[in-house]
Design a protein around this motif. Structure first.
Motif, PDB file in Angstrom:
ATOM      1  N   GLY A  15       0.818  -1.021   0.399  1.00  0.00           N
ATOM      2  CA  GLY A  15      -0.052   0.069   0.141  1.00  0.00           C
ATOM      3  C   GLY A  15       0.546   1.424  -0.160  1.00  0.00           C
ATOM      4  N   LEU A  16       2.291   1.346  -0.184  1.00  0.00           N
ATOM      5  CA  LEU A  16       2.976   2.446  -0.239  1.00  0.00           C
ATOM      6  C   LEU A  16       3.112   2.737  -1.514  1.00  0.00           C
ATOM      7  CD1 LEU A  16       5.608   1.426   1.986  1.00  0.00           C
ATOM      8  CD2 LEU A  16       4.157   2.920   2.949  1.00  0.00           C
ATOM      9  N   SER A  17       3.969   3.836  -2.283  1.00  0.00           N
ATOM     10  CA  SER A  17       3.916   4.310  -3.088  1.00  0.00           C
ATOM     11  C   SER A  17       5.157   3.777  -3.148  1.00  0.00           C
ATOM     12  CB  SER A  17       3.596   5.749  -3.825  1.00  0.00           C
ATOM     13  OG  SER A  17       4.731   6.303  -2.608  1.00  0.00           O
ATOM     14  N   ILE A  18       5.690   3.844  -4.685  1.00  0.00           N
ATOM     15  CA  ILE A  18       6.759   3.318  -5.628  1.00  0.00           C
ATOM     16  C   ILE A  18       8.209   4.227  -4.851  1.00  0.00           C
ATOM     17  CG2 ILE A  18       8.306   3.510  -7.503  1.00  0.00           C
ATOM     18  CD1 ILE A  18       5.849   1.969  -8.538  1.00  0.00           C
ATOM     19  N   LYS A  19       7.339   5.571  -4.809  1.00  0.00           N
ATOM     20  CA  LYS A  19       8.569   7.206  -4.638  1.00  0.00           C
ATOM     21  C   LYS A  19       8.777   6.568  -3.044  1.00  0.00           C
ATOM     22  CE  LYS A  19       8.563  11.785  -4.561  1.00  0.00           C
ATOM     23  NZ  LYS A  19       7.584  13.080  -4.813  1.00  0.00           N
ATOM     24  N   ALA A  20       7.852   6.463  -2.248  1.00  0.00           N
ATOM     25  CA  ALA A  20       8.157   6.065  -0.961  1.00  0.00           C
ATOM     26  C   ALA A  20       8.754   5.207  -0.721  1.00  0.00           C
ATOM     27  CB  ALA A  20       6.656   5.998   0.026  1.00  0.00           C
ATOM     28  N   ILE A  21       8.967   3.689  -1.237  1.00  0.00           N
ATOM     29  CA  ILE A  21       9.927   2.819  -1.271  1.00  0.00           C
ATOM     30  C   ILE A  21      11.144   2.915  -1.485  1.00  0.00           C
ATOM     31  CG2 ILE A  21      10.586   0.511  -1.720  1.00  0.00           C
ATOM     32  CD1 ILE A  21       6.920  -0.127  -2.497  1.00  0.00           C
ATOM     33  N   ARG A  22      11.687   3.737  -2.500  1.00  0.00           N
ATOM     34  CA  ARG A  22      12.552   4.762  -3.312  1.00  0.00           C
ATOM     35  C   ARG A  22      13.452   5.170  -2.296  1.00  0.00           C
ATOM     36  NH1 ARG A  22      10.752   6.019  -8.801  1.00  0.00           N
ATOM     37  NH2 ARG A  22      11.403   3.480 -10.046  1.00  0.00           N
ATOM     38  N   PHE A  23      12.204   6.662  -1.482  1.00  0.00           N
ATOM     39  CA  PHE A  23      12.219   7.042  -0.140  1.00  0.00           C
ATOM     40  C   PHE A  23      12.996   6.793   0.865  1.00  0.00           C
ATOM     41  CE2 PHE A  23      11.364   9.549   3.855  1.00  0.00           C
ATOM     42  CZ  PHE A  23      12.893  10.350   3.302  1.00  0.00           C
ATOM     43  N   TYR A  24      12.809   5.703   0.964  1.00  0.00           N
ATOM     44  CA  TYR A  24      12.770   5.012   2.313  1.00  0.00           C
ATOM     45  C   TYR A  24      14.392   3.604   2.275  1.00  0.00           C
ATOM     46  CZ  TYR A  24       8.391   5.137   4.307  1.00  0.00           C
ATOM     47  OH  TYR A  24       7.123   6.370   5.206  1.00  0.00           O
ATOM     48  N   GLU A  25      14.266   3.056   0.844  1.00  0.00           N
ATOM     49  CA  GLU A  25      15.625   2.382   1.024  1.00  0.00           C
ATOM     50  C   GLU A  25      16.666   4.194   1.007  1.00  0.00           C
ATOM     51  OE1 GLU A  25      17.718   0.327  -3.119  1.00  0.00           O
ATOM     52  OE2 GLU A  25      15.687   0.383  -2.928  1.00  0.00           O
ATOM     53  N   SER A  26      16.317   5.055   0.056  1.00  0.00           N
ATOM     54  CA  SER A  26      17.819   5.808   0.509  1.00  0.00           C
ATOM     55  C   SER A  26      18.034   6.297   1.736  1.00  0.00           C
ATOM     56  CB  SER A  26      16.796   7.071  -0.769  1.00  0.00           C
ATOM     57  OG  SER A  26      16.086   7.762   0.782  1.00  0.00           O
ATOM     58  N   ARG A  27      17.076   6.512   2.493  1.00  0.00           N
ATOM     59  CA  ARG A  27      17.119   7.141   4.266  1.00  0.00           C
ATOM     60  C   ARG A  27      17.780   5.674   4.933  1.00  0.00           C
ATOM     61  NH1 ARG A  27      17.828  10.794   2.769  1.00  0.00           N
ATOM     62  NH2 ARG A  27      16.126  12.383   2.305  1.00  0.00           N
ATOM     63  N   GLY A  28      17.933   4.363   4.242  1.00  0.00           N
ATOM     64  CA  GLY A  28      18.315   3.825   5.225  1.00  0.00           C
ATOM     65  C   GLY A  28      17.168   2.685   5.855  1.00  0.00           C
ATOM     66  N   LEU A  29      16.168   3.109   6.035  1.00  0.00           N
ATOM     67  CA  LEU A  29      15.547   2.024   6.361  1.00  0.00           C
ATOM     68  C   LEU A  29      14.876   0.488   5.774  1.00  0.00           C
ATOM     69  CD1 LEU A  29      12.492   4.923   6.813  1.00  0.00           C
ATOM     70  CD2 LEU A  29      14.138   3.893   8.377  1.00  0.00           C
ATOM     71  N   LEU A  30      15.805   0.491   4.386  1.00  0.00           N
ATOM     72  CA  LEU A  30      15.434  -0.928   3.982  1.00  0.00           C
ATOM     73  C   LEU A  30      16.439  -0.473   3.206  1.00  0.00           C
ATOM     74  CD1 LEU A  30      12.380  -0.609   0.845  1.00  0.00           C
ATOM     75  CD2 LEU A  30      12.599  -2.272   3.431  1.00  0.00           C
ATOM     76  N   PRO A  31      17.233  -1.962   3.100  1.00  0.00           N
ATOM     77  CA  PRO A  31      18.776  -2.651   2.149  1.00  0.00           C
ATOM     78  C   PRO A  31      18.739  -1.873   1.403  1.00  0.00           C
ATOM     79  CG  PRO A  31      17.689  -4.347   3.133  1.00  0.00           C
ATOM     80  CD  PRO A  31      16.844  -3.489   3.457  1.00  0.00           C
ATOM     81  N   THR A  32      19.300  -1.606   0.480  1.00  0.00           N
ATOM     82  CA  THR A  32      20.081  -1.358  -1.030  1.00  0.00           C
ATOM     83  C   THR A  32      19.722  -2.176  -1.645  1.00  0.00           C
ATOM     84  OG1 THR A  32      21.554   0.341  -0.833  1.00  0.00           O
ATOM     85  CG2 THR A  32      21.248  -0.557  -2.905  1.00  0.00           C
ATOM     86  N   ALA A  33      18.393  -1.823  -2.395  1.00  0.00           N
ATOM     87  CA  ALA A  33      17.885  -3.385  -3.134  1.00  0.00           C
ATOM     88  C   ALA A  33      18.614  -4.265  -4.224  1.00  0.00           C
ATOM     89  CB  ALA A  33      16.445  -3.002  -3.800  1.00  0.00           C
ATOM     90  N   GLN A  34      18.866  -5.318  -4.245  1.00  0.00           N
ATOM     91  CA  GLN A  34      19.088  -5.915  -4.924  1.00  0.00           C
ATOM     92  C   GLN A  34      18.766  -5.674  -6.708  1.00  0.00           C
ATOM     93  OE1 GLN A  34      19.375 -10.339  -4.583  1.00  0.00           O
ATOM     94  NE2 GLN A  34      19.972 -10.190  -2.659  1.00  0.00           N
TER      95      GLN A  34
END
Length: 161
Positions: A15-34
């Motif tokens: 239910g998150l936007s693609i932009k939010a997922i990328r943002f969370y990744e850029s902020r270290g909330l998600l590890p860098t995606a393979q």
């Protein structure tokens, strides 16, 4: 379904936007995606759980830095190490929320007071190009504020006259 998932699938599932997922990744909330050979981000079941945790903590009003610290702790250490930190962060958020409630209660009292004063006053037309309806007491001469200029005039800048 254990993945891998592309970012669009993750967005639909969480239910998150693609932009939010990328943002969370850029902020270290998600590890860098393979990445796939064609460069698409891929995510796995653990990433979906992390995003669910992020959504829950955001809904509780936690700050991104606090969430990042919790996510990193959970990723690098055991959940048993995350739990005490989470308890501490939640306690801090309870304190912040209590202070916000007090501030909002003061604001509400002030709003009620100002509305009551305004409702009791007869309508007037100040005729000065501004509204003085929120000033306490009966309409009077305007209070003049002493405003000091903050910009100094330097070389090459002409002063307005």
């Amino acid at each position: 379904m254990a993945g891998p998932y592309r970012i669009g699938q993750v967005a639909r599932v969480t239910g998150l936007s693609i932009k939010a997922i990328r943002f969370y990744e850029s902020r270290g909330l998600l590890p860098t995606a393979q990445r796939t050979e064609s460069g698409y981000r891929v995510y796995f079941e653990a990433d979906l759980h992390r995003l669910d945790f992020v959504k829950q903590t955001k809904a509780l009003g936690l700050r991104l830095g606090e969430i990042r610290e919790l996510v990193v702790t959970a990723r690098e250490q055991a959940c048993a190490m995350t739990r005490p930190k989470l308890l501490s962060v939640l306690e801090e958020q309870i304190g912040r929320t209590s202070r916000q409630i007090q501030t909002l209660m003061k604001l509400r009292r002030e709003l009620v007071h100002r509305r009551r004063l305004l409702a009791r006053r007869p309508p007037t037309n100040h005729g000065q190009g501004y509204c003085a309806c929120l000033e306490d007491g009966p309409p009077t001469a305007p209070r003049l504020l002493k405003i000091e200029p903050r910009v100094s005039v330097g070389a090459g800048v002409r002063e307005r006259r």
